[in-house]
Scaffold this motif. Structure first.
Motif, PDB file in Angstrom:
ATOM      1  N   GLU A 211      38.908  43.050  35.260  1.00 58.19           N
ATOM      2  CA  GLU A 211      39.531  42.626  34.025  1.00 58.19           C
ATOM      3  C   GLU A 211      40.005  43.847  33.247  1.00 58.19           C
ATOM      4  OE1 GLU A 211      36.902  40.497  31.499  1.00 58.19           O
ATOM      5  OE2 GLU A 211      38.463  39.940  30.070  1.00 58.19           O
TER       6      GLU A 211
ATOM      7  N   LEU B 292      39.038  42.396  42.115  1.00 56.98           N
ATOM      8  CA  LEU B 292      39.697  42.082  40.851  1.00 56.98           C
ATOM      9  C   LEU B 292      38.875  42.681  39.727  1.00 56.98           C
ATOM     10  CD1 LEU B 292      40.458  38.245  41.043  1.00 56.98           C
ATOM     11  CD2 LEU B 292      42.163  40.017  40.654  1.00 56.98           C
TER      12      LEU B 292
ATOM     13  N   VAL C  68      44.676  41.663  34.423  1.00 55.19           N
ATOM     14  CA  VAL C  68      43.718  41.938  35.480  1.00 55.19           C
ATOM     15  C   VAL C  68      44.367  42.873  36.475  1.00 55.19           C
ATOM     16  CG1 VAL C  68      42.455  39.780  35.274  1.00 55.19           C
ATOM     17  CG2 VAL C  68      44.439  39.917  36.778  1.00 55.19           C
TER      18      VAL C  68
ATOM     19  N   LEU D 101      36.765  35.403  33.311  1.00 55.35           N
ATOM     20  CA  LEU D 101      37.231  35.974  32.045  1.00 55.35           C
ATOM     21  C   LEU D 101      36.579  35.185  30.925  1.00 55.35           C
ATOM     22  CD1 LEU D 101      41.036  36.500  32.812  1.00 55.35           C
ATOM     23  CD2 LEU D 101      39.161  38.111  33.037  1.00 55.35           C
TER      24      LEU D 101
END
Lengths: 935, 460
Positions: free
Chosen positions: B180, B178, B186, B141
């Protein structure tokens, strides 16, 4: 079926293995008449059937002081080659023309014996009775026990082809000089060793004598000396004298490198001395030119260090007579290491000059031209060429032991020459040498040479000269000395410094002289001592030497039958040219620059034998022409030497009737330029050093050519197959039988462009499944088709990568590849070709491919075909221009353009790599439909 | 060709086996006419990661990571620190100021470690080892300057590899991917579920990071195979059962569903092929890619283009490859590239469908077709208009070089396509014409440098 592979073995071997035997099947009126002198085994090439030996060989012989001239060894050491040729007789012949300086002893004004640093002499002589012609290279080696400390030897290249020797004179001379150098270097070393031993002996003897004397003195105290004592004293004195003499000799021999070091062609032989670990104090270690004095001192100081390895002997006052002792053999005279080196060298020389003259010349020519094309020659040339390069490198490396350049910078700055080779340095080496040459000293301006370079390109007058030359020889005598050369090369360019080729020619001077005498059935036609470079300072010294040593020799011109007036003296050079075709011939060679001739003092005896005309430019490639103007100027302005003349007329008269000579000379003078240009012509013939590698792959080539010819005849789809190879698409030859596949692959391999100076991208036999890397690596693959499961994998991989490869199925006679519609292959691989012999076809292919690579070269380096000529020109318009270039300017069809484009890519990549750019190896391919061809 | 090579043994196998679209050997629109093979790895090369304009990293199953220069093909450095296969690799730009130049690479491996590498100094910068399970996915991130590791638990780390916070333990195989989402959220794919986590960022008030589960989305009926962000408002997930769900990224509701891609096939299109499609993996959504308008889905061996506006599949190619597609991407130059287990890379172009297109039976094209019949034809699979198919995926080229499954590819604007494969190789596919031009340019530059006087190349 005609095309069956089974036929190949039968058809293959015939026809080219043996020379043609008559019966060509043509009607008689069309046949070329047979060579009139042809007998059972003679070929038209063996011109002199009188020769009693089968092919050229090298003979080393010696003028022994005990038995006279005797042959020592031949190379190759094969009885059959010499056959019935009388080596003893021929040795006598060649040794009898040795007129070089072998004078040793007490020169006037000197109390000690002097060593001569004698230069080799090079003579061409012919024996018409024997049908033998020889390049004879005389040299002397030092031997303490020999008369005058010298032993004359000679190496001779004996051939039945006079032309060959004349034409290859410079090459031979340079090659033999190398061998001679090798021998002499070893000899100096051995001689120095011998001297040191002798000195030790003498030293020991002196101490013994002194002790004895003292004892005697003690014994008879009465104040007067007995005769015994007096004898001892005399003996002692003579020993002392001998010691001094020997020390002097040793100093001289040690001084040799010191003096020579000023010359670039001095060859230190450090490596050898390293090898000879048992000789710790090598007396002749190369001295750094910077501080010769220092090292000299070192040497001297090291000189008398006791040596454990040698126990001195007592020397009797009266040494044994010379006939009692056994003379040293050549191996003993020359350090064994150097001896083997020399033999190796000579063997390689013998190999190199094998074969017919025209063959040698063509090979040299071709090689020279190829070397000019470094950018593109890798594409289709033999690996052998690179091997040649490598091996010549290797060769020069081994030679470098003997021959390494001491100070390369020196070479590159011709201006230094004069300074470095100072009068003093020369004087010492030369002063004692009687010289009977007249010399002309030329100094030429470099600028002129470059300016006149262009002139030298017109082919040649040599033939004419040659004929003339021979015609003038009265050959009633059985031996003719056709040519000699003595040259002094101050400047040696070793092969290891190719860059020198571009550097301007150093100024050079030339010594030309001419003497003639015909007694004892020897006619020396010409000798040409020449110094390729002699510094100005040297000249006086030389002259002085001449005066001192041999007043008679000075007047050589006077001896000459005609008119050596001053005028003539001033213009020697034209004479040079006309005088010696061989010179012109050889002069072209770049070898000239690599020449390694050492200063040549000439022997006083010569003038009885030879009259020496001015001539021979060992090193004249271009510099050659420059001389004229400058020489003249110089000779006019400062007539330093009254002897520095070689009169053109003088020579002319030797060569032709006097009237003619006059005319000729007039012509020469009136238009020296044109004359020059015509003569210099020859200078293009052998632009490169003689190839080091003989036809290594000759046989391979012939085979490949023959197989390729077979392929073209048998397979109607040979064109697309070859097209695939030429445009960089991997061709896979698929078959079950390995031998057959291999043969096809070898045949086709002559069409495969190389990627660089590496092995051809050809894999003759693969048995594993193909991988993408294989296509990048190989451009021609022989692939196994088998019944095993792995072979299915092979075929699967083949199928998968079908885009990257053309497949020639050797078993089923099918070919799968893109179509070819161009015109080039029609000529390259015409199945109706009249060419029958493999080697011929190979050459045909080579020449066609060379054309092609020339086009590729043009295309690659034509700026506007690739880059915009206007600002912001679109890619399309460049592409159009490129296409137009290929089609219209080069006249290529679409497929042929593809070939050229591929070659061009190779050229680009090669050039970029060579100039240091890192490039990723790539596989280029096209998305082109394939077609299936069947017989 | 095979038939020709093998004689008549395998007479018609090829034709019967495969009905995959094929393009002949003549591919006029395929620009890639030059390739370079990079060798170095000794196991399956699974991931490629672009570092900057000229460098990329490749991750291998033997745990090694190489950094390559795409221009010269040199291995710039070998990053060796993992003992087992690499499971995830992600680049972490130094900071926004540095123009996105990557200087840190994070790699996760089956040996339960994550290592941060500096790819300039070739140093192992940090290493995290205390994982209970294999980290299967990594996420950086940038805005928060933290990175997340997803395995059987979700962990949040800062640049210094300090564990900031973590979630509880997930039984169901753990987090497989995963992405964002906006607002410090997330989305994690865990088995059949999508779980939205929210990160509460450390601030002056509390220097405590926290990650908490916000919502669990259970719409998929099978394991979620792929998960991508389309834009700030939308993300898409695809499952093993062939479901494609479009989600709203803000309120985590689903916008649209496309279930069962096989139903798109109309019976008259190619009835016999439906049977072949019935195995479950054939409809698994292997990989997703998107541009602004569409989501591209690799479903089994087929490719589908799902338009977000009209919310339906607008083009598809159900037999795009011989076997499962591994990776797809829309290149900046408009080409759409897919790579597959069959070892080939195919280049597609999305074209609007002409109004009166003639349907060409797919069986016409034979994988083995060769010889004189190698003529290019139109390979589009057509659909009647009422099914919403308004465009075609046109095969404009295939790249054949790898002998194993092609795992992934990267596109360099200046250097072309880089593919990695299970055959341990990396291949750079270049545009031959451009490369040739570049070489000419270099050549003339060199000539100028040498001033024509290079002694080795005296060109006069």
């Amino acid at each position: 079926m005609i095309g069956s592979p089974d036929l190949v073995p039968f058809t293959m071997e015939e026809g080219y293995e043996e020379p043609f035997h008559g019966a060509s099947g043509l009607p008689e009126e069309y046949t070329v008449p047979l060579f009139p002198f042809s007998q059972a085994n003679s070929s038209p090439w063996s011109r002199l059937c009188a020769a009693k030996f089968s092919r050229d060989f090298i003979l080393i012989s010696e003028f022994s002081e005990q038995v006279g001239p005797q042959p020592l060894l031949t190379i190759p050491d094969d009885q059959r080659i010499c056959g019935e040729f009388d080596l003893n007789y021929f040795s006598l012949r060649i040794m009898s023309v040795d007129y070089q300086a072998s004078f040793v002893g007490h020169p006037p004004g000197s109390s000690y014996p002097k060593l001569n640093f004698v230069e080799d002499s090079k003579v061409v002589l012919g024996d018409s009775k024997e049908g033998a012609f020889a390049y004879v290279h005389h040299l002397t080696l030092y031997d303490l026990e020999a008369r005058g400390f010298v032993r004359p030897f000679c190496m001779a290249y004996i051939s039945m082809d006079e032309e060959k020797i004349m034409r290859q004179f410079l090459e031979l001379s340079s090659d033999f000089s190398k061998a001679s150098k090798c021998l002499k270097t070893g000899n100096r070393k051995a001689f120095a060793n011998e001297l040191e031993k002798k000195l030790r002996d003498l030293d020991y003897t002196r101490t013994v004598l002194q002790r004895e004397m003292e004892e005697q003195m003690k014994a008879d105290d009465k104040g007067f000396y007995t005769t015994q004592t007096i004898d001892k004293a005399n003996e002692l004195a003579s020993v002392e004298k001998s010691i001094i003499e020997h020390q002097d000799l040793l100093k001289q021999i040690q001084l040799y490198p010191y003096r020579k070091i000023k010359e670039p062609d001095f060859q230190p032989y450090e490596p050898e001395s390293l090898q000879d670990s048992d000789v710790p104090n090598e007396s002749e270690q190369p001295l750094p030119p910077s501080n010769p004095e220092e090292s000299l001192v070192e040497e001297e100081s090291s000189l008398y260090h006791p040596r454990s390895s040698y126990t001195p002997k007592f020397i009797k006052a009266k040494s044994s007579k010379c006939f009692d002792k056994k003379l040293k053999t050549l191996e003993e005279l020359v350090d064994i290491y150097f001896f083997t080196q020399t033999i190796d060298l000579l063997t390689s020389i013998e190999k190199r000059y094998r074969g017919d003259l025209s063959y040698l010349l063509m090979k040299q020519l071709e090689k020279g031209l190829l070397e000019q094309q470094t950018v593109s020659n890798f594409l289709f040339e033999d690996i052998a060429t690179w091997d040649a390069k490598l091996s010549s490198m290797h060769c020069s490396n081994t030679l470098a032991l003997v021959q390494a350049l001491q100070n390369p910078t020196f070479l590159e700055e011709p201006g230094n020459l004069k300074n470095s080779a100072s009068l003093e340095s020369y004087k010492s080496s030369v002063e004692s040498v009687p010289i009977k040459i007249e010399q002309e000293v030329f100094e030429e301006g470099n600028h002129q040479e470059t300016a006149e370079r262009g002139v030298s390109d017109i082919p040649d007058n040599c033939e004419f000269n040659d004929v003339d030359f021979k015609g003038s020889v009265s050959s009633s005598d059985s031996i003719e000395v056709l040519r000699t050369e003595k040259s002094v090369a101050l400047l040696t360019h070793s092969e290891s410094q190719p860059c020198l080729r571009l550097s301007p020619q150093p100024p050079r001077r030339k010594v030309g002289s001419r003497r003639t005498i015909s007694e004892d059935s020897i006619e020396v036609l010409s000798t040409c001592p020449s110094e390729s470079v002699i510094p100005e300072d040297f000249r006086p010294a030389y002259q002085i030497a001449i005066h001192e040593e041999d007043p008679d020799g000075v007047d050589v011109d006077g001896e000459q039958p005609c008119n050596s007036t001053n005028n003539e003296e001033n213009e020697p050079s034209p004479n040079d040219l006309s005088g010696d075709p061989a010179c012109c011939m050889g002069a072209e060679t770049l070898l000239a620059q690599t020449g390694n001739v050492t200063p040549v003092p000439n022997d006083g005896d010569i003038n009885k034998v030879v009259s020496v005309p001015p001539q021979s430019y060992r090193n004249m490639d271009h510099a050659f022409q420059v001389k004229f103007s400058v020489d003249r100027a110089e000779n006019h302005s400062n007539k330093v030497s009254p002897h520095g003349l070689s009169s053109p007329e003088a020579e002319s008269t030797y060569l032709m009737s006097s009237g003619e000579s006059v005319r000729l000379s007039i012509e020469e003078y009136s238009d020296s330029t044109s004359y020059r240009s015509s003569t210099s012509t020859c200078s293009d013939r052998t632009p490169s050093p003689a190839p080091c590698v003989s036809g290594l792959s000759e046989r391979h080539r012939r085979k490949a050519g023959q197989n390729a010819l077979m392929f073209i005849r048998q397979y109607p789809f040979s064109h697309p197959a070859i097209y695939s190879l030429l445009c960089g698409r991997t061709l896979i030859v698929l078959g079950e039988e390995e031998a057959f596949v291999r043969r096809l692959v070898t045949a086709l391999s002559i069409f495969v462009p190389n990627h660089g100076h590496v092995a051809k991208p050809v894999n003759t036999w693969m048995t594993s499944p193909l991988h993408i890397m294989d296509f990048q690596k190989w451009k021609l693959i022989g692939l196994q088709r088998g019944g095993s499961p792995s072979s299915t994998n092979i075929l699967h991989s083949l199928n998968r990568y079908s885009r990257y490869a053309s497949v020639l199925d050797a078993d089923h006679k099918t070919l799968r590849c893109p179509v070819y519609k161009g015109a080039f292959l029609q000529r390259l691989a015409d199945h109706r070709t009249q060419i029958r012999r493999g080697s011929t076809y190979y050459m045909h292919v080579q020449s066609m491919l060379t054309q092609l690579s020339a086009k590729a070269f043009l295309f690659t380096f034509c700026h506007h075909a690739h880059l915009p000529i206007r600002e912001k020109e679109s890619e399309e318009s460049i592409a159009q221009r490129r296409a137009a270039f290929l089609r219209q300017l080069l006249g290529l069809s679409e497929e042929d353009s593809k070939i050229v484009e591929y070659l061009s890519e190779l050229l680009k990549m090669h050039y970029l790599r060579e100039s240091g750019t890192q490039l990723l190896p790539v596989l280029r391919f096209d998305y082109i439909p394939n077609f299936l061809y069947k017989i | 060709m095979l038939r020709w090579l093998l004689g008549s043994r395998e007479a018609h196998n090829g034709v019967e086996k495969s009905a995959v679209v094929d393009i002949g050997e003549e591919q006029t629109q395929n620009p890639y006419t030059e390739l370079s093979v990079l060798q170095g790895h000794n196991d399956i090369v699974r991931f490629l990661l672009q570092i900057d304009e000229s460098r990329f990293a490749s991750a291998c199953d033997d745990g090694s990571v190489f950094i390559w220069d795409v221009q010269t093909g040199d291995i710039l450095c070998e990053l060796r620190g993992h003992t087992q296969k690499i499971t995830a690799i992600v680049a972490w730009g130094a900071s926004d100021i540095l123009q996105g130049k990557t200087d840190i690479i994070l790699t996760a491996s089956s040996d339960k470690t994550v290592i941060a590498w500096d790819c300039d100094s070739v140093q192992q910068v940090q290493k995290a080892t205390d994982f209970h399970s294999t980290v299967k996915t990594l996420l950086v991130l940038q805005s928060l300057d933290v990175w997340l590791s997803g395995g059987n638990e979700l962990r949040v780390w800062n640049r210094e590899f300090n564990l900031l916070c973590e979630t509880g333990y997930f039984v169901d195989g753990g987090i497989s991917s995963l992405i964002e989402l906006p607002k410090n959220c997330v989305a994690a794919a865990i088995g059949k579920d999508l779980i939205i986590f929210k990160l509460s960022v450390a601030s002056r008030e509390s220097d405590q990071w926290d990650v908490s589960e916000v919502r669990c989305l259970t719409a998929h009926q099978d394991i979620i195979r792929s998960l991508i962000t389309v834009n700030d408002l939308t993300f898409v997930s695809g499952s093993h059962a062939g479901e494609l769900i479009v989600w709203d990224a803000l309120d985590w509701t689903f916008k649209a569903v496309e279930r069962n891609f096989s139903e798109i096939l109309s019976p008259q299109d190619a009835p016999q092929e439906i049977k072949l499609l019935q195995t479950p993996e054939e409809i698994s959504v292997q990989h997703l890619a998107s541009d602004e308008e569409s989501v591209f889905a690799a479903v089994g061996r087929g490719l589908y283009v799902y338009n977000l506006q009209v919310k339906r599949v607008i083009a598809y190619q159900k037999r795009a490859h011989d076997s499962s597609i591994q990776h797809i991407a829309k290149l900046p130059n408009g080409q759409f590239v897919s790579c597959s287990e069959d070892g080939s890379v195919r280049i597609w172009e999305l074209r609007s469908k002409p109004l009166h297109a003639e349907s060409v039976p797919a069986g016409f094209f034979s994988m083995w077709g060769f010889g004189k019949a190698a003529k290019q034809s139109s390979h589009a699979v057509k659909k009647p208009h009422d099914t919403g198919i308004v465009a075609t995926l046109e095969l404009i080229g295939n790249l054949i070089g790898h002998s194993g499954s092609v795992q992934m590819f990267l596109y360099f604007k200046d250097h072309g396509l880089v593919t990695c494969s299970a055959d341990h190789l990396i291949i750079i596919w270049k545009e031959g014409n451009r490369e040739s031009r570049l070489r000419s340019l270099m050549l003339f530059q060199k000539l100028e440098q040498n001033g024509d006087l290079n002694p080795r190349f005296s060109l006069n």
